[in-house]
Design a protein around this motif. Structure first.
Motif, PDB file in Angstrom:
ATOM      1  N   LEU A 294       0.824  -1.205   0.000  1.00 47.39           N
ATOM      2  CA  LEU A 294       0.000   0.000   0.000  1.00 47.39           C
ATOM      3  C   LEU A 294       0.862   1.261   0.000  1.00 47.39           C
ATOM      4  O   LEU A 294       1.882   1.325   0.682  1.00 47.39           O
ATOM      5  CB  LEU A 294      -0.903   0.032   1.236  1.00 47.39           C
ATOM      6  CG  LEU A 294      -2.126  -0.880   1.242  1.00 47.39           C
ATOM      7  CD1 LEU A 294      -2.783  -0.858   2.610  1.00 47.39           C
ATOM      8  CD2 LEU A 294      -3.126  -0.482   0.157  1.00 47.39           C
ATOM      9  N   LYS A 295       0.415   2.271  -0.748  1.00 48.02           N
ATOM     10  CA  LYS A 295       1.001   3.592  -0.621  1.00 48.02           C
ATOM     11  C   LYS A 295       0.604   4.168   0.736  1.00 48.02           C
ATOM     12  O   LYS A 295      -0.444   3.801   1.289  1.00 48.02           O
ATOM     13  CB  LYS A 295       0.474   4.515  -1.724  1.00 48.02           C
ATOM     14  CG  LYS A 295       0.821   4.111  -3.140  1.00 48.02           C
ATOM     15  CD  LYS A 295       0.180   5.076  -4.136  1.00 48.02           C
ATOM     16  CE  LYS A 295       0.427   4.662  -5.575  1.00 48.02           C
ATOM     17  NZ  LYS A 295      -0.228   5.571  -6.542  1.00 48.02           N
ATOM     18  N   PRO A 296       1.389   5.076   1.299  1.00 45.08           N
ATOM     19  CA  PRO A 296       0.933   5.785   2.503  1.00 45.08           C
ATOM     20  C   PRO A 296      -0.429   6.431   2.247  1.00 45.08           C
ATOM     21  O   PRO A 296      -0.626   7.089   1.230  1.00 45.08           O
ATOM     22  CB  PRO A 296       2.020   6.830   2.730  1.00 45.08           C
ATOM     23  CG  PRO A 296       3.241   6.227   2.102  1.00 45.08           C
ATOM     24  CD  PRO A 296       2.747   5.492   0.890  1.00 45.08           C
ATOM     25  N   GLY A 297      -1.374   6.182   3.119  1.00 50.56           N
ATOM     26  CA  GLY A 297      -2.728   6.670   2.917  1.00 50.56           C
ATOM     27  C   GLY A 297      -3.598   5.733   2.099  1.00 50.56           C
ATOM     28  O   GLY A 297      -4.806   5.972   1.957  1.00 50.56           O
TER      29      GLY A 297
ATOM     30  N   GLY B  42      -2.547  -5.534  13.578  1.00 53.18           N
ATOM     31  CA  GLY B  42      -1.238  -6.161  13.693  1.00 53.18           C
ATOM     32  C   GLY B  42      -0.331  -5.846  12.520  1.00 53.18           C
ATOM     33  O   GLY B  42       0.903  -5.889  12.649  1.00 53.18           O
ATOM     34  N   ALA B  43      -0.927  -5.528  11.372  1.00 52.27           N
ATOM     35  CA  ALA B  43      -0.162  -5.149  10.178  1.00 52.27           C
ATOM     36  C   ALA B  43       0.131  -3.659  10.137  1.00 52.27           C
ATOM     37  O   ALA B  43       0.700  -3.163   9.158  1.00 52.27           O
ATOM     38  CB  ALA B  43      -0.925  -5.560   8.927  1.00 52.27           C
ATOM     39  N   GLY B  44      -0.264  -2.935  11.183  1.00 57.57           N
ATOM     40  CA  GLY B  44       0.010  -1.508  11.240  1.00 57.57           C
ATOM     41  C   GLY B  44      -1.021  -0.625  10.561  1.00 57.57           C
ATOM     42  O   GLY B  44      -0.795   0.579  10.409  1.00 57.57           O
ATOM     43  N   LEU B  45      -2.149  -1.215  10.140  1.00 60.28           N
ATOM     44  CA  LEU B  45      -3.193  -0.423   9.499  1.00 60.28           C
ATOM     45  C   LEU B  45      -4.041   0.278  10.548  1.00 60.28           C
ATOM     46  O   LEU B  45      -4.248  -0.245  11.648  1.00 60.28           O
ATOM     47  CB  LEU B  45      -4.063  -1.307   8.611  1.00 60.28           C
ATOM     48  CG  LEU B  45      -3.323  -2.054   7.494  1.00 60.28           C
ATOM     49  CD1 LEU B  45      -4.296  -2.910   6.683  1.00 60.28           C
ATOM     50  CD2 LEU B  45      -2.571  -1.087   6.574  1.00 60.28           C
ATOM     51  N   VAL B  46      -4.550   1.448  10.201  1.00 58.37           N
ATOM     52  CA  VAL B  46      -5.328   2.250  11.138  1.00 58.37           C
ATOM     53  C   VAL B  46      -6.722   2.507  10.564  1.00 58.37           C
ATOM     54  O   VAL B  46      -7.037   2.080   9.454  1.00 58.37           O
ATOM     55  CB  VAL B  46      -4.608   3.585  11.446  1.00 58.37           C
ATOM     56  CG1 VAL B  46      -3.253   3.323  12.097  1.00 58.37           C
ATOM     57  CG2 VAL B  46      -4.411   4.415  10.159  1.00 58.37           C
ATOM     58  N   GLU B  47      -7.541   3.194  11.356  1.00 53.22           N
ATOM     59  CA  GLU B  47      -8.917   3.553  10.953  1.00 53.22           C
ATOM     60  C   GLU B  47      -9.726   2.315  10.581  1.00 53.22           C
ATOM     61  O   GLU B  47     -10.555   2.349   9.652  1.00 53.22           O
ATOM     62  CB  GLU B  47      -8.906   4.570   9.802  1.00 53.22           C
ATOM     63  CG  GLU B  47      -8.193   5.870  10.127  1.00 53.22           C
ATOM     64  CD  GLU B  47      -8.177   6.840   8.961  1.00 53.22           C
ATOM     65  OE1 GLU B  47      -9.158   6.862   8.183  1.00 53.22           O
ATOM     66  OE2 GLU B  47      -7.181   7.570   8.810  1.00 53.22           O
TER      67      GLU B  47
ATOM     68  N   LYS C  16      -3.197   2.509   5.512  1.00 51.50           N
ATOM     69  CA  LYS C  16      -1.774   2.591   5.851  1.00 51.50           C
ATOM     70  C   LYS C  16      -1.448   4.012   6.291  1.00 51.50           C
ATOM     71  O   LYS C  16      -1.768   4.970   5.578  1.00 51.50           O
ATOM     72  CB  LYS C  16      -0.918   2.212   4.641  1.00 51.50           C
ATOM     73  CG  LYS C  16       0.570   2.103   4.986  1.00 51.50           C
ATOM     74  CD  LYS C  16       1.335   1.393   3.895  1.00 51.50           C
ATOM     75  CE  LYS C  16       2.783   1.152   4.284  1.00 51.50           C
ATOM     76  NZ  LYS C  16       3.485   0.296   3.299  1.00 51.50           N
ATOM     77  N   PRO C  17      -0.848   4.172   7.456  1.00 49.37           N
ATOM     78  CA  PRO C  17      -0.553   5.526   7.938  1.00 49.37           C
ATOM     79  C   PRO C  17       0.313   6.310   6.956  1.00 49.37           C
ATOM     80  O   PRO C  17       1.115   5.744   6.215  1.00 49.37           O
ATOM     81  CB  PRO C  17       0.189   5.276   9.256  1.00 49.37           C
ATOM     82  CG  PRO C  17      -0.208   3.901   9.668  1.00 49.37           C
ATOM     83  CD  PRO C  17      -0.420   3.140   8.397  1.00 49.37           C
ATOM     84  N   MET C  18       0.183   7.628   7.019  1.00 44.01           N
ATOM     85  CA  MET C  18       0.944   8.486   6.109  1.00 44.01           C
ATOM     86  C   MET C  18       2.432   8.499   6.469  1.00 44.01           C
ATOM     87  O   MET C  18       3.258   8.814   5.626  1.00 44.01           O
ATOM     88  CB  MET C  18       0.380   9.914   6.156  1.00 44.01           C
ATOM     89  CG  MET C  18      -1.007  10.050   5.554  1.00 44.01           C
ATOM     90  SD  MET C  18      -1.089   9.565   3.809  1.00 44.01           S
ATOM     91  CE  MET C  18      -0.048  10.815   3.066  1.00 44.01           C
ATOM     92  N   SER C  19       2.758   8.177   7.689  1.00 45.28           N
ATOM     93  CA  SER C  19       4.167   8.159   8.081  1.00 45.28           C
ATOM     94  C   SER C  19       4.401   7.091   9.144  1.00 45.28           C
ATOM     95  O   SER C  19       3.466   6.555   9.708  1.00 45.28           O
ATOM     96  CB  SER C  19       4.587   9.527   8.626  1.00 45.28           C
ATOM     97  OG  SER C  19       3.818   9.874   9.745  1.00 45.28           O
TER      98      SER C  19
END
Length: 239
Positions: A158-161, A204-209, A236-239
């Motif tokens: 995924l791209k950031p965002g 667990g994969a770091g995805l949010v929202e 995927k978080p922006m940073s």
């Protein structure tokens, strides 16, 4: 829920059942049979649910999509008019060949819609280091022994965002098995998937929202039972 259901096809010498190889063999064998009427109806319900829930994710001039576990391309074909490009990924060579033949028959250039046969690991160099605005995976998570591992791999691309959208069968409230025993050798999650399990995999994969919505109801062709499908999203978080 448990990640390690056993079944009548499991090896008798204590080795864990290899769902990866079982699915590869099954879908290679049946690739030419996967454009059934019920599969086409399920495709339409999935696309309608995605467009209804997340219209902003589908931009025909901008959105670059990966269709993971793409099969013969039913979902990709329906999404293609609404996005800039789609890359399908599948472990079944037979399915990928059908996918690319259909895309060619539709007059689509490879840069618009194409599939590759590979098992992604989420490491540098794969898919020429391509990253995507949107990754979709429909009717496939119940096949994966570890949805945690699969989600971590997909998050890498995924791209950031960017967003991951997963559509699959929600576990029944009573926890009953939803798949016929004849399919247990290719279905790791015979009871469907709980929100707790999917949330754990995404976070667990770091995805949010994270959110998981009811998408639609569909009748299982093999059992005649009505099932509730969900649509889960993580970013995927922006940073």
């Amino acid at each position: 829920m448990s990640e390690s259901h056993t079944d009548e096809h499991a090896h008798t010498h204590g080795e864990p059942h290899d769902f990866h190889e079982a699915n590869k063999a099954f879908f290679d064998q049946h690739a030419r049979e996967l454009r059934r009427t019920d599969a086409l109806k399920l495709r339409e319900k999935n696309v309608a649910a995605m467009r209804r829930a997340y219209p902003a994710l589908l931009d025909e001039g901008q959105t670059e999509v990966m269709d993971y576990a793409c099969g013969v391309g039913l979902l990709s074909q329906a999404l293609c008019p609404h996005v800039k490009s789609i890359v399908g990924v599948d472990i079944s060579q037979g399915s990928v060949e059908q996918y690319n033949a259909q895309a060619s028959n539709q007059g689509l250039a490879p840069e618009e819609m194409r599939a590759v046969c590979t098992e992604l690991k989420g490491v540098p160099g794969e898919l020429d280091d391509a990253k995507f605005d949107l990754i979709v995976c429909a009717a496939s998570y119940h096949h994966f022994p570890s949805i945690e591992d699969t989600t971590r791999v997909l998050a890498h691309f995924l791209k950031p965002g960017g967003s991951l959208l997963v559509s699959d069968i929600r576990a029944a409230p009573d926890g009953r098995e939803l798949f016929k025993k004849t399919h247990h050798h290719i279905v790791a999650h015979k009871h469907g998937l709980t929100e707790e399990a999917v949330r754990g995999a995404f976070e667990g994969a770091g995805l949010v929202e994270f959110e998981m919505k009811d998408g639609f109801k569909a009748t299982m062709s093999a059992t005649g039972e009505e099932t509730q499908w969900f649509l889960a999203r993580g970013v995927k978080p922006m940073s």
